[in-house]
Motif scaffolding. Sequence first.
Motif, PDB file in Angstrom:
ATOM      1  N   THR A  55      -6.100 -10.763 -18.425  1.00 14.78           N
ATOM      2  CA  THR A  55      -6.584 -11.828 -17.554  1.00 14.78           C
ATOM      3  C   THR A  55      -7.988 -11.549 -17.076  1.00 14.78           C
ATOM      4  O   THR A  55      -8.522 -10.454 -17.235  1.00 14.78           O
ATOM      5  CB  THR A  55      -5.626 -12.012 -16.348  1.00 14.78           C
ATOM      6  OG1 THR A  55      -6.020 -13.160 -15.599  1.00 14.78           O
ATOM      7  CG2 THR A  55      -5.646 -10.784 -15.441  1.00 14.78           C
ATOM      8  N   LEU A  60      -0.167  -8.467 -19.450  1.00 14.27           N
ATOM      9  CA  LEU A  60      -0.966  -9.661 -19.138  1.00 14.27           C
ATOM     10  C   LEU A  60      -2.443  -9.304 -19.238  1.00 14.27           C
ATOM     11  O   LEU A  60      -2.915  -8.409 -18.546  1.00 14.27           O
ATOM     12  CB  LEU A  60      -0.666 -10.146 -17.714  1.00 14.27           C
ATOM     13  CG  LEU A  60      -1.644 -11.175 -17.123  1.00 14.27           C
ATOM     14  CD1 LEU A  60      -1.524 -12.517 -17.842  1.00 14.27           C
ATOM     15  CD2 LEU A  60      -1.407 -11.344 -15.618  1.00 14.27           C
ATOM     16  N   THR A 104      -1.176  -5.294 -15.961  1.00 13.22           N
ATOM     17  CA  THR A 104      -2.309  -6.210 -16.024  1.00 13.22           C
ATOM     18  C   THR A 104      -3.540  -5.526 -16.597  1.00 13.22           C
ATOM     19  O   THR A 104      -3.906  -4.432 -16.172  1.00 13.22           O
ATOM     20  CB  THR A 104      -2.641  -6.732 -14.611  1.00 13.22           C
ATOM     21  OG1 THR A 104      -1.491  -7.393 -14.081  1.00 13.22           O
ATOM     22  CG2 THR A 104      -3.802  -7.703 -14.655  1.00 13.22           C
ATOM     23  N   GLY A 133       6.246 -12.469 -22.618  1.00 10.66           N
ATOM     24  CA  GLY A 133       5.076 -13.316 -22.403  1.00 10.66           C
ATOM     25  C   GLY A 133       5.465 -14.721 -21.985  1.00 10.66           C
ATOM     26  O   GLY A 133       4.871 -15.310 -21.073  1.00 10.66           O
TER      27      GLY A 133
END
Length: 280
Positions: free
Chosen positions: A35, A33, A62, A240
Motif C-alpha cells: 500500500t 498488503l 503491510t 487477499g
Amino acid sequence: MGQGYRSIVGGLAALGVLVCGGAARADSKVVILSTTTSTQDSGLLDVLVPIFEGKTGLTLKTISVGTGQALALAARGEADVTLAHAPELEKKYVAEGRMLNRRLVMYNDFIIVGPEADPARIKGERRAVAALKRIAETGARFVSRGDKSGTHTLELNLWKQAGLPPAGPWYIESGQGMGATLGLADDRRAYTLADRATLLAFRKRVALEVMVEGDRPLLNVYSVMEVNPANGPRVNAAGGQAFADFMVSPAVQEVIKTFGGDRYGQALFVPIAGKKEEDL
C-alpha cells in the motif's frame, strides 16, 4: 520523518517475512498488503489492521511504499492485495490481468502546500496547473516525492499539463514517503503536493499552509485490488480477497467515515464503496 522511517522499516520487515515464508504462504494465515505510505502515515491502518485480524484470525503484514512500487510488488506475486491511489496505473494493471476486482474504497483530496511567505504568490489560486507554472517561473523551491507513488504520478501529470518539465536547483526530489516529504518541504521552506489526510496527521509537526485546493484533478481516490494468483505461487488469493472484502464492508466504511474527526477536527477520508468514479 520518524513515522516515514518506521513505514520503510515495517515494509522491509514484512518483505522479510514474505521471502522467508516461501511457497507455503499461499495457504497460510499471513496476508501481505502492499500500500501507499499515506494510508500508513495517516494512522488509518493502525486502526483497521487489529479489527481485520480479530475478525478473521489472519495476520496482516503491510508493505508501505509508493503506489508504483506497491503495484509492482503485487504484479510480481510478492503481495496478496493492494490498496493504492493511482487510478490510471491501477486500471492498466487490471487490464493486463495482474490485478483483479478493483473496487473503490474512499477518497480525500490533494492540496498544494507551502511556506507562509508564499514566494510564488499562489495562495488562493484555484487551478493546480497555474500554480505550478508560477512556482517554476519564480524558481521557488518545490519538493517532489520522486518515488513513483500515486502522489508523484499526479504531480508529473500536472507538470506535463503545465508544459514545464520540472528541473533546476529549485526542484528537489525527496525519494521518500508523504510524511517525510512534508518534513523536508517544511525544513526547506518549499512547496509540495500532499494528500490532505497526511497533512492533517502531521499538522503539529510542520508549519506549511494550504495554498491550492478544490481543483478537480486534485481528487484523490483509493481502490483495493486483489492480486491474481497467476502472478506467482506464493500469492494468498483467499487472504487477499478477505482483506479486500473487509475494506468495502459496511462496518469498515463506517469506521472510515469518522476516522480522524476527533483528533483533527474533520474526517480524513470519505467512504465510497459501491460507487463508480463518474459518481464522484
